[in-house]
Scaffold this active site. Structure first.
Site, PDB file in Angstrom:
ATOM      1  N   GLY A   1       0.868  -1.170   0.000  1.00 26.19           N
ATOM      2  CA  GLY A   1       0.000   0.000   0.000  1.00 26.19           C
ATOM      3  C   GLY A   1       0.901   1.214   0.000  1.00 26.19           C
TER       4      GLY A   1
ATOM      5  CB  SER B   1      24.858  -5.840 -34.225  1.00 25.14           C
ATOM      6  OG  SER B   1      26.087  -5.621 -34.873  1.00 25.14           O
TER       7      SER B   1
END
Ligand code: ADP
Length: 613
Positions: A13, A528
């Protein structure tokens, strides 16, 4: 059954829900806070605080944590401890409530017995509540206590309480949460936290503390009783004169002198000839004991290995189906390599498939290509080496793992193994007699991959072409794997997103590996752009076989050359993922060679030839 001496409680919470006030009150009213700390909370006030001077502001007791948050310090889970009436200890894990800290919550949940899920009655059920319930259920938290807080602000109205429960129930049922209780509370005014309140007459249960004290674990649960195999993670190898042993802590079960044990993943067996603990030699080591184990024969084990009893051990596998709570700020990229960490073991791993994403609101399975922060999904994962992971439902210790980003080393995912995929154990590598070395010798050459990376237009294909002509003339057998050409066939299905680029690199690396195995010199010309992907490509080769070459050409020069018109398209907004424009290029940091792509091609070829011949 003997009650467990320690109960681990996780609080879920946020501060706004009244979490710090709740924990603060629980600690103060059970006399678990030092007196000087307490007097500070009577004097100091937050701006705008409604609490009168001289009274305790309970929320200040967890203030240290908030200060950290304000300063942007990485917040871990804060642990607080208090004793219960019957001398058991309660360890409270306080995970910061903000969405970006789900990571801490998920990690703490994997160890918790009870989870407190806090609902602010004035604000109702929020998505975060459903997410917390889902994570707690996936993580196998045995008991969930839904604390419905701030009921003082709602006149302790039973209707409000009941309608919040009614709203939660479909989720609770769907998740199959068996053990749940709901507690109406005012943390601010102290109702039903430690003492049962007479302002909530319609409620027949106990206060939060009563509920915690009365909770008993399910007998023979797999979660914590850790039935099944005995296990120790190897933390270090201890060496002394005429003494060599493996040290670690028994994480489950027990070991005794004389036991036949097995080292995982190597599956080498030995017998325990001695068990040494801090106090001296012992005959038997139980869960939680730190020991050094002397093995006979003295077989190899390294940090990160596991030792189990040989009669009942976890078969290592390299493919798993797993629930994944994604925690990274950057989304999950399948085909990219992450580190998979379980205990002290760490192996590179790739999420090969995202089966689905779970909709926390209705439990539906959505088909997606990626998982964003805080999303939960079912994935398939492949590790570079076998690891002894069990099903999470059988054992929370050996069935959970985290994924760690290889560059930032941040934890980006929490995983729970559903099961090892059968194909992992059905595949056996067959060793053929005509192998890489024999084939390369026949061709009188050393098989190698020359991996050229760089921006589009940097000159990779030009250099590759010139290099191959030289090699051909010298009688060297070679092959060029060109990124664009491969996209016409093998990689036809791939686009240019990060995950597709990762998969592209993975496939090109695997094809290169086959060609190196065939004894060839392989020249790869592939943008790449991401370092992790290239590093992962390097890892599948033997040392010295992978030669990374950065063709370094300034972006402006590439854009000016623009042989394929890509930069023009990108400028016009028609090509979102062009490297160097819409997507970044991560330069190599450990390339074997850096070539200046603006200089004479033949000079660059000469430098490469030196590397190959
Ligand atoms: P890549 O394969 O990296 O995308 P290319 O090899 O296709 O790049 O090169 C892009 C363009 O730049 C081509 O038109 C090529 O002729 C030109 N080029 C390559 N290397 C040089 C160089 N050293 N000097 C001048 N132009 C070059």
């Amino acid at each position: 059954m003997k009650a467990r001496p320690i109960i681990r409680l996780l609080t879920c919470g946020s501060v706004d829900d009244g979490k710090s006030t709740l924990i603060g009150r629980l600690l103060v009213e059970t006399d678990s806070v030092p007196h000087d700390t307490l007097s500070t909370t009577k004097k100091v006030r937050r701006p705008g605080s409604i609490i009168p001077a001289g009274e305790i502001d309970f929320s200040l007791l967890t203030d240290g944590l908030e200060a950290e948050r304000e300063q942007g310090i990485t917040i871990d889970v804060a642990y607080r401890s208090m004793s219960l009436l019957d001398n058991r200890r309660l360890i409270i894990a306080d995970a910061p409530g903000h969405e970006q800290y789900t990571r801490n919550m998920a990690v703490a949940a994997s160890r918790a017995d009870i989870a407190l899920v806090l609902v602010d009655a004035t604000r109702g059920i929020r998505p975060q509540t459903l997410r917390h319930l889902t994570i707690c259920s996936l993580m196998g938290v045995e008991k969930i206590m839904v604390v419905i807080n701030k009921l003082d602000a709602m006149n302790f109205d039973e209707g409000v309480y009941q309608s919040l429960i009614a709203e939660l129930e479909p989720t609770i049922n769907r998740l199959g949460i068996e053990s749940i209780s709901y507690i109406p509370v005012s943390a601010l005014e102290g109702d039903n936290v430690v003492y049962k309140s007479d302002r909530v007459k319609w409620y027949s249960g106990g206060s939060l503390l009563d509920e915690i004290q009365n909770w008993r674990e399910k007998p023979n649960t797999s979660g914590h009783s850790l039935s099944g195999h005995s296990r120790m993670g190897v933390q270090l190898i201890s060496r002394a004169e005429n003494f060599r042993g493996v040290s670690g802590t028994v994480s489950q079960g027990e070991f005794a002198v004389g036991d036949e044990v097995i080292v995982l993943p190597s599956q080498r067996k030995a017998r325990v000839s001695r068990l040494a603990s801090f106090g001296g030699d012992i005959e038997k080591a139980e869960t939680g004991t730190a020991i050094t184990m002397v093995l006979e024969p003295d077989i190899d084990a390294t940090r990160g290995d596991f030792i189990e009893r040989a009669s009942d051990f976890t078969v290592p596998a390299d493919r798993f189906s797993a629930h994944m709570v994604w925690l990274g700020e950057e989304e999950l990229i399948h085909s990219r390599s992450y580190y998979l960490v379980n205990g002290s073991s760490m192996v590179p791993a790739t999420v090969t498939t995202i089966r689905h994403r779970l909709d926390i609101n209705n439990g539906e399975h959505e088909s997606v290509r990626t998982l964003g922060m805080n999303e939960i999904g079912l994935v398939e994962i492949a590790t570079d080496a076998p690891v002894p992971l069990t099903k999470y439902s059988e054992n929370r210790n050996s069935g959970n793992f985290v994924l760690v980003d290889r560059v930032t080393l941040n934890t980006v995912g929490a995983g729970m193994v559903v099961h090892a995929l059968r194909r992992a154990t059905n595949i056996t590598k067959h060793d053929y007699e005509i192998n890489k070395a024999v084939r390369a010798t026949q061709k009188s050459q050393r098989a190698r991959v020359i991996w050229m990376t760089g921006l589009s237009g940097s000159g990779k294909s030009t250099i590759a072409n010139a290099l191959e002509k030289k090699l051909f003339a010298a009688g060297i057998h070679s092959y060029i794997l060109d990124g664009d050409n491969l996209r016409l066939g093998l990689n036809k299905d791939l686009g240019f997103t990060k995950e597709d680029r990762a998969e592209n690199v993975r496939r090109v690396a695997e094809v290169s590996k086959l060609m190196v195995d065939a004894g060839l010199v392989v020249i790869v010309a592939l943008v790449s752009p991401f370092k992790v992907d290239r590093d992962h490509a390097r890892e599948i080769f033997d040392p010295g076989e992978f030669v990374e070459v950065w063709v370094k050409t300034p972006a402006e020069v590439c854009a000016e050359r623009d042989p394929k018109g890509l930069y023009k398209k990108a400028r016009e907004g028609n090509l979102p993922n062009l490297t160097g424009v819409g997507q970044e290029y991560e330069p190599p940091t450990n390339a074997e060679l850096v070539l200046d792509g603006t200089t004479d091609v033949s000079a660059n070829v000469e430098r490469l030839l030196k590397e190959i011949l």
